[in-house]
Design a protein around this motif. Structure first.
Motif, short mmCIF file in Angstrom:
data_model
loop_
_atom_site.label_atom_id
_atom_site.label_comp_id
_atom_site.label_asym_id
_atom_site.label_seq_id
_atom_site.Cartn_x
_atom_site.Cartn_y
_atom_site.Cartn_z
N ARG A 142 -10.31 -1.17 8.85
CA ARG A 142 -9.79 -0.07 8.02
C ARG A 142 -9.14 0.95 8.93
O ARG A 142 -9.46 1.06 10.11
CB ARG A 142 -10.90 0.54 7.16
CG ARG A 142 -11.96 1.28 7.98
CD ARG A 142 -12.85 2.18 7.16
NE ARG A 142 -12.16 3.21 6.42
CZ ARG A 142 -11.66 4.34 6.92
NH1 ARG A 142 -11.74 4.59 8.20
NH2 ARG A 142 -11.07 5.21 6.14
N THR A 144 -5.77 4.37 8.73
CA THR A 144 -4.84 5.18 7.96
C THR A 144 -3.42 4.72 8.27
O THR A 144 -3.06 4.53 9.43
CB THR A 144 -5.01 6.67 8.29
OG1 THR A 144 -6.37 7.04 8.00
CG2 THR A 144 -4.07 7.54 7.46
N ALA A 203 4.02 7.42 -1.37
CA ALA A 203 2.68 7.95 -1.58
C ALA A 203 2.59 8.50 -3.00
O ALA A 203 3.56 9.04 -3.51
CB ALA A 203 2.39 9.06 -0.56
N GLU A 243 7.70 5.07 4.58
CA GLU A 243 7.78 3.81 3.84
C GLU A 243 8.44 2.74 4.70
O GLU A 243 9.16 3.04 5.64
CB GLU A 243 8.58 4.01 2.56
CG GLU A 243 7.93 4.98 1.59
CD GLU A 243 8.77 5.22 0.35
OE1 GLU A 243 9.46 4.29 -0.10
OE2 GLU A 243 8.74 6.35 -0.16
N ALA A 297 0.85 -1.19 0.00
CA ALA A 297 0.00 0.00 0.00
C ALA A 297 0.88 1.24 0.00
O ALA A 297 2.08 1.17 0.29
CB ALA A 297 -0.92 0.01 1.22
N ALA A 298 0.28 2.37 -0.30
CA ALA A 298 1.00 3.64 -0.30
C ALA A 298 1.06 4.20 1.12
O ALA A 298 0.05 4.21 1.84
CB ALA A 298 0.31 4.64 -1.22
N ALA A 334 2.96 7.68 7.44
CA ALA A 334 3.48 8.39 6.27
C ALA A 334 4.83 7.87 5.79
O ALA A 334 5.22 8.15 4.67
CB ALA A 334 3.58 9.88 6.59
N GLY A 367 0.86 6.60 4.16
CA GLY A 367 -0.01 7.74 4.43
C GLY A 367 -1.42 7.62 3.88
O GLY A 367 -2.23 8.51 4.06
N SER A 368 -1.74 6.50 3.24
CA SER A 368 -3.06 6.35 2.62
C SER A 368 -4.05 5.66 3.56
O SER A 368 -3.66 5.05 4.55
CB SER A 368 -2.94 5.54 1.32
OG SER A 368 -2.58 4.20 1.60
N ALA A 369 -5.33 5.75 3.20
CA ALA A 369 -6.34 4.95 3.88
C ALA A 369 -6.14 3.52 3.41
O ALA A 369 -5.76 3.28 2.26
CB ALA A 369 -7.73 5.45 3.52
N TYR A 370 -6.36 2.55 4.30
CA TYR A 370 -6.10 1.15 3.95
C TYR A 370 -7.15 0.26 4.59
O TYR A 370 -7.49 0.42 5.76
CB TYR A 370 -4.70 0.76 4.44
CG TYR A 370 -4.33 -0.68 4.16
CD1 TYR A 370 -4.07 -1.11 2.87
CD2 TYR A 370 -4.21 -1.60 5.20
CE1 TYR A 370 -3.71 -2.43 2.61
CE2 TYR A 370 -3.85 -2.91 4.95
CZ TYR A 370 -3.60 -3.32 3.65
OH TYR A 370 -3.24 -4.62 3.41
#
Length: 179
Positions: free
Chosen positions: A122, A124, A172, A129, A29-30, A127, A32-35
């Motif tokens: 779910r 967030t 991100a 990696e 996943a990226a 930020a 900082g993204s919602a996951y």
């Protein structure tokens, strides 16, 4: 001949299931993204006939966790104070969910050992990696399996008997300005 192939295929499937563990549907996943973390459970604990509970210990930095309810199961969250508070929607967050669990309400709702199911939460992502490790305790009608091993270095789970579910966080995506 058909029966020999069927028996051979069944043995191969059982062998694969015996070595399986709780994994994430989307292992990357990226940052900082919602996951949406979908934990895949493909078998009961060794010697058991059914999974009766799943407890996910959330890694530091996984924020605002919300479990998705399952029919026949009771979902619970455990909250704890944060070492480093954060801002969310104009509010200072000083405690957050650190653990999510689901328990079968009765034996009929338990996940039979030969069946597959998913448990979802779910939140967030941090930020930065790198690898995030979700430690999962699988409770069964007989015993438990604690999928919590993390490699001493790196991200390979090779050689681990009970690896935690690994999520690799990449860069991100660049911000896009849309009209």
């Amino acid at each position: 001949m058909f029966w020999i192939r069927l028996v051979g295929a069944s043995a191969a499937l059982l062998s694969a299931l015996a070595s399986a563990h709780v994994t994430l549907e989307q292992p990357q996943a990226a940052a900082g993204s919602a996951y949406k973390a979908v934990f895949k459970v493909g078998h009961a604990c060794a010697g058991a006939t059914a999974t009766t509970g799943i407890t996910v210990r959330l890694p530091a930095g996984f924020r605002g966790a919300q479990p998705i309810p399952k029919a026949g199961w009771t979902a619970r969250v455990q909250r704890a104070p944060l070492a480093v508070p954060y801002e969310s929607h104009g509010r200072r967050i000083t405690e957050d969910v650190v653990e999510v669990s689901w328990r079968a309400n009765n034996a009929d709702a338990a996940l039979p050992g030969a069946f597959y199911d998913e448990f979802t939460v779910r939140g967030t992502l941090p930020a930065s990696e790198g690898a995030l490790w979700f430690k999962v305790l699988q409770s069964c009608d007989v015993g438990e399996a604690d999928w919590a091993e993390v490699p001493a270095s790196g991200t390979s789970t090779e050689g681990l008997k009970a690896p935690a579910a690994r999520l690799l966080l990449g860069p991100a995506p660049a911000a896009v300005h849309v009209h």
